[in-house]
Design a protein around this motif. Structure first.
Motif, mmCIF file in Angstrom:
data_model
loop_
_atom_site.group_PDB
_atom_site.id
_atom_site.type_symbol
_atom_site.label_atom_id
_atom_site.label_comp_id
_atom_site.label_asym_id
_atom_site.label_seq_id
_atom_site.Cartn_x
_atom_site.Cartn_y
_atom_site.Cartn_z
ATOM 1 N N GLN A 13 5.789 -3.310 3.658
ATOM 2 C CA GLN A 13 6.191 -2.964 2.296
ATOM 3 C C GLN A 13 7.570 -2.322 2.264
ATOM 4 O OE1 GLN A 13 2.774 -0.588 1.179
ATOM 5 N NE2 GLN A 13 1.828 -2.290 0.064
ATOM 6 N N VAL A 16 10.001 -5.206 2.637
ATOM 7 C CA VAL A 16 9.982 -6.076 1.459
ATOM 8 C C VAL A 16 10.683 -5.406 0.290
ATOM 9 C CG1 VAL A 16 8.511 -7.139 -0.297
ATOM 10 C CG2 VAL A 16 7.917 -7.373 2.114
ATOM 11 N N LEU A 57 10.857 -12.756 5.560
ATOM 12 C CA LEU A 57 10.985 -11.526 4.774
ATOM 13 C C LEU A 57 11.559 -11.837 3.397
ATOM 14 C CD1 LEU A 57 10.972 -8.527 4.267
ATOM 15 C CD2 LEU A 57 12.979 -8.301 5.762
ATOM 16 N N PHE A 60 8.806 -13.237 1.254
ATOM 17 C CA PHE A 60 7.935 -12.185 0.732
ATOM 18 C C PHE A 60 8.604 -11.465 -0.445
ATOM 19 C CE2 PHE A 60 4.241 -10.854 3.547
ATOM 20 C CZ PHE A 60 4.081 -12.119 4.087
ATOM 21 N N ALA A 61 9.883 -11.135 -0.283
ATOM 22 C CA ALA A 61 10.598 -10.437 -1.345
ATOM 23 C C ALA A 61 10.728 -11.315 -2.589
ATOM 24 C CB ALA A 61 11.981 -10.022 -0.848
ATOM 25 N N TYR A 124 0.857 -12.460 2.224
ATOM 26 C CA TYR A 124 1.486 -11.725 1.119
ATOM 27 C C TYR A 124 0.432 -11.088 0.210
ATOM 28 C CZ TYR A 124 3.882 -10.674 -3.211
ATOM 29 O OH TYR A 124 4.344 -10.026 -4.328
#
Length: 221
Positions: A13, A16, A57, A60-61, A124
């Motif tokens: 987290q 992200v 990454l 995910f973001a 995710y």
């Protein structure tokens, strides 16, 4: 949840959210491992203890930027009286949001990640399970399907309950709709044409509606 799992989730987290902040401030094209590490308070090499590649990454973001689309999707689906109409409405919602954030949607649906995206999507949602709250059972399977071709085809396949449509027709029509969107989003990103987001969305939907007109005419008979 074991302490180690909690720690890993927290670290994921951190990275992200740092990436999300950088995307908001500098744009996805200017994101780097060094900048993410500095923002999160760790060395860039630490990122690779939790993500195989930087693109994972960024993926995910990018998921953090599609909330508005996911929230509006049920409303658009409700506008359709038939599954063919729902299919078209789903594309309207997708085009509206994807052309407003073309780089985000390219990262999610086109970019090469070097890994099976279904594994990444499941991962995710295991971290951001709250993102699933409020979605119906009709919508949730679409959220878990990272492949644009299969997730859009799922709605069209339901149209077979309403009219006689050959499986090959569904396959071909759906694939052509996806290719139309991919071509337009790539054109926009490569700046081959100077188009505003709403113009690109409208033009893409015009082509998609043309593709769908034979199926709509079949329902009218």
């Amino acid at each position: 949840m074991a302490r180690r799992e909690i720690q890993v989730k927290r670290m994921l987290q951190y990275f992200v959210e740092a990436t999300v902040e950088l995307i908001e401030e500098e744009g996805i094209e200017n994101v780097s491992a060094r900048k993410i590490g500095e923002r999160a308070g760790y060395t860039s090499s630490t990122i690779y203890n939790y993500f195989d590649e930087l693109s994972h990454l960024i993926y995910f973001a990018s998921m953090r930027f599609v909330k508005e689309y996911l929230q509006e999707l049920p409303e658009y689906l409700a506008r359709g009286n038939t599954y063919v109409e729902k299919y078209i409405s789903s594309w309207e919602c997708f085009c509206k949001h994807s052309f407003e954030k073309p780089q985000i949607y390219h990262a999610l649906y086109i970019a090469d990640l070097g890994k099976k995206t279904d594994e990444m999507v499941n991962h995710y949602f295991s971290i951001y399970s709250s993102d699933l709250i409020g979605f119906t059972d009709e919508i949730k399977p679409m959220l878990y399907d990272p492949d644009l071709t299969s997730r859009s085809k799922a709605l069209l396949e339901l149209a077979q309950k309403e009219q006689d449509i050959e499986a090959t027709t569904i396959e071909e029509v759906n694939e052509m709709c996806v290719l139309i969107w991919e071509g337009m989003i790539t054109t926009v990103l490569n700046k081959r044409r100077d188009m505003k987001p709403e113009e690109a969305a409208e033009k893409t939907m015009r082509y998609i509606r043309n593709m769908m007109s034979p199926l709509q005419e079949g329902q009218a008979r």
